[in-house]
Design a protein around this motif. Structure first.
Motif, PDB file in Angstrom:
ATOM      1  N   ALA A 146       0.833  -1.210   0.000  1.00 38.09           N
ATOM      2  CA  ALA A 146       0.000   0.000   0.000  1.00 38.09           C
ATOM      3  C   ALA A 146       0.865   1.256   0.000  1.00 38.09           C
ATOM      4  CB  ALA A 146      -0.933  -0.004   1.206  1.00 38.09           C
ATOM      5  N   HIS A 152      -5.281   1.701   3.410  1.00 41.98           N
ATOM      6  CA  HIS A 152      -4.371   1.047   4.341  1.00 41.98           C
ATOM      7  C   HIS A 152      -4.822   1.215   5.793  1.00 41.98           C
ATOM      8  CE1 HIS A 152      -0.355   0.594   6.403  1.00 41.98           C
ATOM      9  NE2 HIS A 152      -0.413  -0.502   5.687  1.00 41.98           N
ATOM     10  N   THR A 203      -5.037  -4.843  -5.976  1.00 44.11           N
ATOM     11  CA  THR A 203      -5.203  -3.431  -5.617  1.00 44.11           C
ATOM     12  C   THR A 203      -4.335  -2.555  -6.521  1.00 44.11           C
ATOM     13  OG1 THR A 203      -5.184  -4.313  -3.382  1.00 44.11           O
ATOM     14  CG2 THR A 203      -5.439  -1.952  -3.597  1.00 44.11           C
ATOM     15  N   PHE A 208      -4.326   4.981  -1.365  1.00 47.23           N
ATOM     16  CA  PHE A 208      -3.619   3.914  -0.639  1.00 47.23           C
ATOM     17  C   PHE A 208      -3.543   4.121   0.871  1.00 47.23           C
ATOM     18  CE2 PHE A 208      -2.365   2.474  -4.844  1.00 47.23           C
ATOM     19  CZ  PHE A 208      -2.633   1.129  -4.676  1.00 47.23           C
ATOM     20  N   ASP A 221      -3.036  -8.018  -2.976  1.00 47.65           N
ATOM     21  CA  ASP A 221      -2.042  -6.943  -3.081  1.00 47.65           C
ATOM     22  C   ASP A 221      -1.873  -6.536  -4.542  1.00 47.65           C
ATOM     23  OD1 ASP A 221      -0.725  -6.084  -0.591  1.00 47.65           O
ATOM     24  OD2 ASP A 221      -0.308  -8.219  -0.340  1.00 47.65           O
TER      25      ASP A 221
END
Lengths: 478, 178
Positions: free
Chosen positions: A92, A146, A428, A142, A425
């Motif tokens: 992130a 996060h 994203t 992000f 991950d």
């Protein structure tokens, strides 16, 4: 000087004797022709080509993937990613720093080069600024995602609350909130102000009623009055003067997120200039990644010339050398400091379990871009495109090394753990790439991707009757 | 005002140099309520139609000052007055830590003030203006340059002013309906 007869023929770009066959604007263009060329991409018929639809569709699918990830994140929390203690920042924050770095080149081109009177910026500044805005949008997502509970993002802001609490104003993470939101706001303002006269052009040239109304609303009734232009130009210079220190401050504050912590590999005074140089490096790489296909697909070689590619490649080369110097100095300081934890960190980077990432980064960021010393490589579209992609990847790996590799190998061996990204991950990251490109596809379809007004000004300045005509006197015609 | 009231007269030119020369001659001829319209910013044209200076930078300065003071005051107030936390006897007013926020809000205030002041002083957004009633005026955002003498000028006389504008060797002279 030009004869009285030719003066009457109107304004047209003529060959530039200083750069001969290598101009920043191909000769023969007029105010009308550049206006027609750029605006027809937006308001002409038949511009929603299959290529555009295909690209936009792929980007849209990736954006939907991002929606899926965010939904899953809201349900399950950040555990869907590979992060844990000690590597709590993972992808992130890597992506955050990467995206925001990409944005920096746009502001540099639109603000810094405006103050320096660099004429070549004219044909690339609009889409570079658009790139900035979209990249900052991706970046800003992000840290919010996060947090795990993005709907509580307003806790970061100083708002009146019944708990009588304030954000921690001594924390670089709170500085980041102010830096990034200011950066986004100022970039958007600067971009919009630059668009106003162009929107008026589109309003006057559009044929459809809906287009006329839409462009009419956003052009706010601009009519190009002389006094308006005077205030407008002054405001643009002021905004450029504000945006230039801003862009330096933003990545400086981002680097504070690391340097103010005491993690080995982070706690270093070289970070602010190193981060700013790296940001410009990756930003110019992204500008080239976008510019090379755009000029080819929309036949803009007359405006985005080989000389533009050459200059941008040189900027990448120069900032790449600053980045290389920073890598070397960072390592040297680790050894020279005689701090065993710093030393262990850098030995780990080079020989540890993530060593392949480190060496790929060195190859991509330092070794391969040395190709740009050759003029032929700087002017060869495909070579330059590949190099720009390589630098984009290299800069992403740099942030990965700084964040993940530093965190996975802190002071105590009991806290040494590997980070492995999960499919979410990657999803994203891919999702934000989709969002970025979808916004960019919409931008090139609905807004002029090159500043029409600045191109017209450039045409006038490089024409026979322009203010600089006496600098390059034309020999009398035979 | 009736529908066909006259806003002024407008002459069309081909190049920035022509409209600049025409604007200067118009001003020398004693007209004061004049305006020029161009697809690109033309150096000297604003001065030629009587524009003297702009207060945009004053607003930029004030906006920046206000933003900066707000940023510093907010950090100081939160940490010294509203929620003081004694951490190992360190000073509450640790001002170097307020600098990033002070700086960012200075830029934000300055930029917002610049844009708002520029638009407000220009009278934008402004959806209607009489000059748009001239069909040829649509070319002012492509490659034509226009000079306008408003009917409110004390020297304005339809016939004489028209003759004067035609003497400037324009592409054409148009009447602007209100």
């Amino acid at each position: 000087m030009a004869s009285e007869g030719s003066r009457k023929s109107g304004i047209a770009v003529r060959p530039d004797p200083l750069h001969g066959s290598d101009p920043i604007l191909a000769p023969g263009q007029t105010l009308g022709s550049v206006t027609e060329k750029i605006s027809s991409i937006v308001i002409g018929k038949g511009n929603t080509t299959p290529g555009w639809i295909f690209g936009a569709f792929i980007s849209f699918c990736l954006l939907m993937l991002l929606n899926t990830v965010i939904t899953l994140l809201a349900i399950k929390g950040v555990g869907i990613w590979g992060i844990n203690i000690p590597v709590a920042w993972g992808f992130a924050i890597t992506n955050f720093v990467w995206w925001i770095g990409i944005g920096h080149a746009g502001t540099l081109i639109s603000a810094f080069l405006l103050l320096l009177h660099q004429k070549w910026r004219t044909s690339i500044n609009r889409f570079a600024e658009a790139m900035t805005i979209f990249a900052v949008m991706c970046a800003g997502m992000f840290p919010l995602l996060h947090m795990g509970r993005p709907w509580l993002f307003y806790y970061l802001l100083p708002y009146p609350n019944p708990m009588w609490l304030w954000p921690q104003f001594r924390s670089p993470l709170v500085w980041d909130v102010f830096a990034v939101s200011t950066y986004f706001t100022v970039s958007l303002l600067f971009w919009f102000v630059g668009l106003i006269p162009d929107l008026a052009t589109l309003r006057d040239r559009a044929t459809g009623r809906i287009k006329k109304i839409a462009y009419g609303i956003f052009s706010m009734g601009w009519r190009g009055s002389a006094a308006h232009w005077a205030r407008y130009e002054f405001a643009c210079i002021l905004l450029a003067g504000l945006a230039t220190p801003l862009v330096v401050s933003v990545h400086t504050v981002v680097s504070f997120d690391f340097t103010i912590a005491i993690v080995p590999g982070w706690h270093s005074t070289i970070f602010p200039p190193y981060f700013v140089a790296g940001a410009i490096y990756s930003g110019f790489a992204m500008v080239l990644t976008l510019a090379i296909p755009l000029r080819k697909y929309y036949h803009l070689q007359n405006m985005v010339t080989e000389r533009h590619l050459d200059i941008m490649a040189k900027v990448m080369l120069a900032t790449g050398i600053i980045v290389a110097y920073s890598y070397v100095m960072e390592m040297f300081m680790a050894f020279y400091s005689a701090n065993q934890y710093e030393r262990a960190q850098f030995v780990e980077r080079m020989t540890g379990q993530y060593a392949f990432v480190f060496w790929t980064l060195i190859t991509f960021n330092l070794v391969l871009p040395q190709l740009l010393w050759w003029r032929k490589a700087r002017r060869h579209e495909l070579t330059l495109f590949v190099v720009s992609l390589i630098i984009n990847i290299g800069m992403w790996l740099e942030r990965f090394v700084i964040i993940v590799v530093s965190l996975h190998h802190e002071y105590e061996p009991s806290k040494w753990f590997m980070f492995f990204p999960t499919k979410w991950d990657w999803a994203t990251f891919a999702g934000t790439i989709g969002m970025f490109f979808l916004l960019f596809y919409l931008f090139i379809r609905f807004l002029p991707m090159i500043s029409i007004v600045e191109m017209r000004t450039l045409v006038h300045e490089t024409s026979e009757t322009g203010p600089h005509s006496s600098l390059y006197p034309v020999p009398p015609e035979a | 005002m009736n529908r066909n009231a006259m806003y002024g007269l407008m002459a069309e030119f081909d190049s920035p140099e022509e409209v600049l020369a025409a604007a200067r001659r118009t001003r020398e001829a004693g007209y004061r309520q004049i305006d020029a319209f161009s697809p690109i910013p033309v150096e000297g044209l604003a001065e030629a139609v009587g524009f003297e200076w702009t207060s945009v930078p004053v607003f930029t300065f004030l906006g920046g000052l206000l933003g900066g003071c707000t940023g510093f005051f907010m950090c100081w107030y939160a940490n010294v007055i509203s929620f003081p936390l004694d951490i190992g006897g360190k000073p509450l007013n640790s001002w170097p830590a307020w600098i990033p926020i002070t700086f960012e809000l200075t830029i934000l205030g300055g930029a917002l003030a610049t844009v708002v002041a520029m638009l407000a002083l220009n009278g934008l957004p402004n959806p209607y203006h009489p000059v748009f009633n001239v069909d040829r005026f649509a070319l002012s955002t492509t490659d034509k340059f226009f000079l306008c003498i408003k009917s409110g000028d004390k020297n304005f006389d339809l016939q004489r002013t028209k003759a004067f504008l035609e003497g400037l060797n324009p592409h054409g002279v148009f009447e602007i309906e209100e």
